[in-house]
Write a protein that holds these residues in place. Structure first.
Motif, mmCIF file in Angstrom:
data_model
loop_
_atom_site.group_PDB
_atom_site.id
_atom_site.type_symbol
_atom_site.label_atom_id
_atom_site.label_comp_id
_atom_site.label_asym_id
_atom_site.label_seq_id
_atom_site.Cartn_x
_atom_site.Cartn_y
_atom_site.Cartn_z
ATOM 1 N N ASN A 43 0.835 -1.195 0.000
ATOM 2 C CA ASN A 43 0.000 0.000 0.000
ATOM 3 C C ASN A 43 0.873 1.250 0.000
ATOM 4 O O ASN A 43 1.757 1.394 0.849
ATOM 5 C CB ASN A 43 -0.906 0.021 1.230
ATOM 6 C CG ASN A 43 -2.012 -1.001 1.143
ATOM 7 O OD1 ASN A 43 -2.693 -1.093 0.121
ATOM 8 N ND2 ASN A 43 -2.211 -1.775 2.206
ATOM 9 N N LEU A 44 0.636 2.143 -0.923
ATOM 10 C CA LEU A 44 1.371 3.399 -1.011
ATOM 11 C C LEU A 44 0.380 4.554 -1.158
ATOM 12 O O LEU A 44 -0.682 4.398 -1.768
ATOM 13 C CB LEU A 44 2.324 3.393 -2.206
ATOM 14 C CG LEU A 44 3.416 2.317 -2.210
ATOM 15 C CD1 LEU A 44 4.207 2.388 -3.513
ATOM 16 C CD2 LEU A 44 4.353 2.482 -1.004
ATOM 17 N N CYS A 45 0.750 5.696 -0.628
ATOM 18 C CA CYS A 45 -0.113 6.881 -0.688
ATOM 19 C C CYS A 45 0.532 7.973 -1.528
ATOM 20 O O CYS A 45 1.768 8.119 -1.546
ATOM 21 C CB CYS A 45 -0.375 7.425 0.719
ATOM 22 S SG CYS A 45 -1.610 6.498 1.665
ATOM 23 N N LEU A 46 -0.297 8.738 -2.198
ATOM 24 C CA LEU A 46 0.204 9.923 -2.877
ATOM 25 C C LEU A 46 0.792 10.885 -1.852
ATOM 26 O O LEU A 46 0.283 11.027 -0.744
ATOM 27 C CB LEU A 46 -0.924 10.628 -3.633
ATOM 28 C CG LEU A 46 -1.495 9.946 -4.872
ATOM 29 C CD1 LEU A 46 -2.605 10.799 -5.469
ATOM 30 C CD2 LEU A 46 -0.412 9.698 -5.913
ATOM 31 N N GLU A 47 1.878 11.540 -2.232
ATOM 32 C CA GLU A 47 2.561 12.461 -1.321
ATOM 33 C C GLU A 47 3.164 13.601 -2.138
ATOM 34 O O GLU A 47 3.598 13.407 -3.283
ATOM 35 C CB GLU A 47 3.658 11.717 -0.560
ATOM 36 C CG GLU A 47 4.440 12.568 0.423
ATOM 37 C CD GLU A 47 5.430 11.740 1.236
ATOM 38 O OE1 GLU A 47 5.011 10.695 1.782
ATOM 39 O OE2 GLU A 47 6.608 12.125 1.303
ATOM 40 N N VAL A 48 3.194 14.784 -1.558
ATOM 41 C CA VAL A 48 3.838 15.924 -2.204
ATOM 42 C C VAL A 48 5.211 16.106 -1.589
ATOM 43 O O VAL A 48 5.346 16.314 -0.374
ATOM 44 C CB VAL A 48 3.007 17.212 -2.043
ATOM 45 C CG1 VAL A 48 3.738 18.404 -2.655
ATOM 46 C CG2 VAL A 48 1.640 17.048 -2.708
ATOM 47 N N ASP A 49 6.233 15.998 -2.420
ATOM 48 C CA ASP A 49 7.608 16.214 -1.987
ATOM 49 C C ASP A 49 7.806 17.731 -1.814
ATOM 50 O O ASP A 49 7.739 18.482 -2.781
ATOM 51 C CB ASP A 49 8.566 15.673 -3.041
ATOM 52 C CG ASP A 49 10.029 15.914 -2.698
ATOM 53 O OD1 ASP A 49 10.300 16.464 -1.620
ATOM 54 O OD2 ASP A 49 10.889 15.562 -3.517
ATOM 55 N N PRO A 50 8.031 18.205 -0.578
ATOM 56 C CA PRO A 50 8.075 19.655 -0.347
ATOM 57 C C PRO A 50 9.243 20.355 -1.032
ATOM 58 O O PRO A 50 9.167 21.546 -1.312
ATOM 59 C CB PRO A 50 8.190 19.765 1.179
ATOM 60 C CG PRO A 50 8.760 18.453 1.625
ATOM 61 C CD PRO A 50 8.242 17.439 0.666
ATOM 62 N N SER A 51 10.310 19.620 -1.334
ATOM 63 C CA SER A 51 11.490 20.264 -1.918
ATOM 64 C C SER A 51 11.223 20.774 -3.331
ATOM 65 O O SER A 51 11.641 21.870 -3.693
ATOM 66 C CB SER A 51 12.678 19.299 -1.924
ATOM 67 O OG SER A 51 12.371 18.143 -2.691
ATOM 68 N N GLY A 52 10.489 19.982 -4.131
ATOM 69 C CA GLY A 52 10.245 20.413 -5.503
ATOM 70 C C GLY A 52 8.783 20.391 -5.876
ATOM 71 O O GLY A 52 8.430 20.580 -7.041
ATOM 72 N N LEU A 53 7.911 20.152 -4.857
ATOM 73 C CA LEU A 53 6.469 20.050 -5.084
ATOM 74 C C LEU A 53 6.140 19.051 -6.193
ATOM 75 O O LEU A 53 5.252 19.252 -7.007
ATOM 76 C CB LEU A 53 5.872 21.432 -5.397
ATOM 77 C CG LEU A 53 5.846 22.427 -4.225
ATOM 78 C CD1 LEU A 53 5.203 23.735 -4.644
ATOM 79 C CD2 LEU A 53 5.111 21.847 -3.019
#
Length: 535
Positions: free
Chosen positions: A486-496
């Motif tokens: 199971n994996l979730c969508l995520e926003v990488d804060p460094s490069g959005l």
């Protein structure tokens, strides 16, 4: 020779630039009476109810510049302007200069003389009127909010201003003040609504008296000025309208009725927000919906007239509360007013020229205190849904990230962008695919730490392309990689950039863990139904 009518026509149609006026309601929406189009109130609170009895900041910046900033730099289309009953019933002839002298505010007076010199010799009522007119010239709508009776900082259970019959809250005087204000602004198209009373509260509050006087006040406003919306507040600091479930109002306001509510984190345990973010967001959202938001389901407009954020950024509890709130406001697409505009007060609770870290302005009113706030409010400032919108007939969604205020963009690289330029998706049911609208391309998981892909194949029914809304907050979207993880969508804060990662604060079965040191809000991406967004 021009008649008085000609002058009024000129004032309304030329001095005030075009407004959607008058407004009415259609089901749960506020609409333009003439065109029937939806009008969304995206407001900021501008207090004018404290001891000096004029809107704050006129000692720091010219009125015209403040109005320009509200619209052009901050993006609001509306101001909730607060006033005190006694301003109109007891102090209407008091000049601003005299009001400042009553409190020995010499430095504040010097600031007014520099930035708004004409205001000094106006009465306090004329000064408020001048601000309303300037807001109108700036194409900003105005909601006049009766915030308090005795001019002072608000609010407390035992401050004498809380409920009908309290020391400073005489119902007859209150109605008289409402009538005076409604009459004063009856020909002013900038004033689109009046809110009857802020944060009813205290040991004397009760439902029977609420019905008696709130209906009396609403009827008085509507009789005096039938063009404006009449906004009803609830009990317990504007957090409780639940009693309307069993006893609706009995008056008719000809499609001018709006309800309001507040949503603050007051009294909530910080540890719950920080270590149980998913569950606690779900809990407080349910409380809000049970106490006020249910009126949307009953097809009444609900105006979220106060919520806030410590714009210094250091209050982690408030940061998480605010993201939770943004997710809900976007999903409801409700009308709202942020608390607040001022970076400082002329005088508050005995202190002169005191700073407020919740203000959009900094202390000197020179700059916006936190530029990211403008970005984060951008999406909810738009009309996300038209008047016929609703979950049942939506055909597309945007993927909204309330932590940043942005949405997944149209690029196949899946980076974040302004929600005005976001990709539109279709999602027929939980557990189904998320497809780019009008294509057979869908969002598919690859593996942990890697961006998902936009599949160019017709097969969008694989586990990697099947997405479930998970966690008690309902703010995570989860899929499985080829190994069944199971994996979730995520926003990488460094490069959005968008990636998929282990679901934060959830166990392997996607249930909330009891306590979590991580902040799951980087993974809060919501499918927001959309059938209209301002361009």
């Amino acid at each position: 020779m021009y008649s008085p009518f000609t002058f009024v026509f000129f004032l309304v149609h030329f001095v005030f630039r075009s407004h959607s006026f008058p407004l009415s309601t259609s089901s749960r929406w506020i609409v333009d009476d003439n065109s029937g189009d939806r009008v969304k109130l995206a407001c900021v609170n501008w207090p004018g109810h404290l001891q000096v009895m004029i809107p704050e900041g006129l000692n720091k910046k010219p009125m015209k510049a403040i109005v320009s900033d509200i619209s052009d730099k901050m993006g609001f289309n509306c101001v909730r302007l607060t006033w005190a009953t006694y301003m109109y019933t007891r102090y209407s002839n008091l000049t601003v200069s005299e009001s400042l002298d009553r409190w020995n505010l010499t430095v504040i007076k010097e600031g007014l003389a520099k930035n708004n010199p004409k205001v000094l010799e106006m009465s306090i009522v004329e000064a408020q009127n001048a601000v309303v007119n300037e807001l109108g010239k700036g194409k900003l709508m105005v909601v006049l909010d009766n915030h308090i009776s005795l001019p002072e900082w608000c609010c407390g259970d035992n401050d004498g201003n809380g409920f009908f019959g309290d020391t400073y809250f005489d119902p007859a005087e209150w109605v008289r003040g409402l009538v005076v204000v409604a009459r004063r602004y009856s020909a002013n198209p900038s004033v689109v609504a009046m809110s009857m009373r802020n944060e009813l509260r205290g040991p004397g509050q009760n439902v029977t008296t609420w019905y008696e006087y709130m209906q009396q006040g609403g009827a008085a406003i509507h009789h005096e000025n039938p063009d404006i919306l009449v906004i009803f507040s609830g009990l317990s600091y504007d957090t409780n309208l639940r009693f309307l479930n069993s006893q609706p109002l009995t008056i008719s306001l000809d499609d001018k009725l709006v309800f309001e509510s507040h949503w603050y984190p007051f009294g909530q345990p910080p540890d719950n927000w920080i270590f149980q973010t998913n569950e606690y967001c779900a809990s407080v959202t349910k409380t809000f919906m049970d106490n006020s938001g249910f009126l949307l389901e009953k097809r009444f407009p609900v105006f979220l007239s106060e919520f806030r954020l410590d714009q210094g950024g250091g209050n982690e509890m408030e940061n998480r509360y605010f993201v939770c709130l943004l997710a809900t406001v976007a999903e409801m697409d409700s009308d709202w007013a942020l608390w607040l505009l001022p970076g400082s007060y002329m005088v508050r609770e005995g202190k002169v020229d005191v700073e407020d870290v919740f203000g959009m302005y900094d202390f000197m009113w020179d700059k916006i205190r936190n530029s990211t706030m403008v970005e984060r409010l951008g999406f909810i400032q738009t009309k996300i849904q038209g008047i016929n919108g609703g979950q049942c007939n939506q055909t597309s969604y945007v993927l909204y990230h309330p932590l940043s205020g942005q949405c997944v963009g149209p690029s196949h690289h899946l980076s974040m962008t302004s929600c005005r330029h976001a990709s539109h998706w279709t999602h027929e049911h939980d557990g189904g695919s998320i497809q780019l609208k009008s294509t057979n391309h869908c969002l598919a998981t690859v593996k942990q730490g890697v961006s998902p892909i936009i599949s160019r194949h017709n097969n969008c029914s694989s586990p990697e392309s099947s997405w479930n809304v998970v966690s008690s907050s309902k703010h995570h979207l989860a899929s499985k990689d080829s190994q069944g993880n199971n994996l979730c969508l995520e926003v990488d804060p460094s490069g959005l950039k968008i990636v998929t990662n282990r679901c934060l604060c959830l166990d392997d079965d996607l249930r909330d863990v009891l306590e979590c040191d991580d902040n799951p809000q980087s993974q809060w991406l919501k499918l927001i139904p959309i059938n209209r967004i301002d361009q």
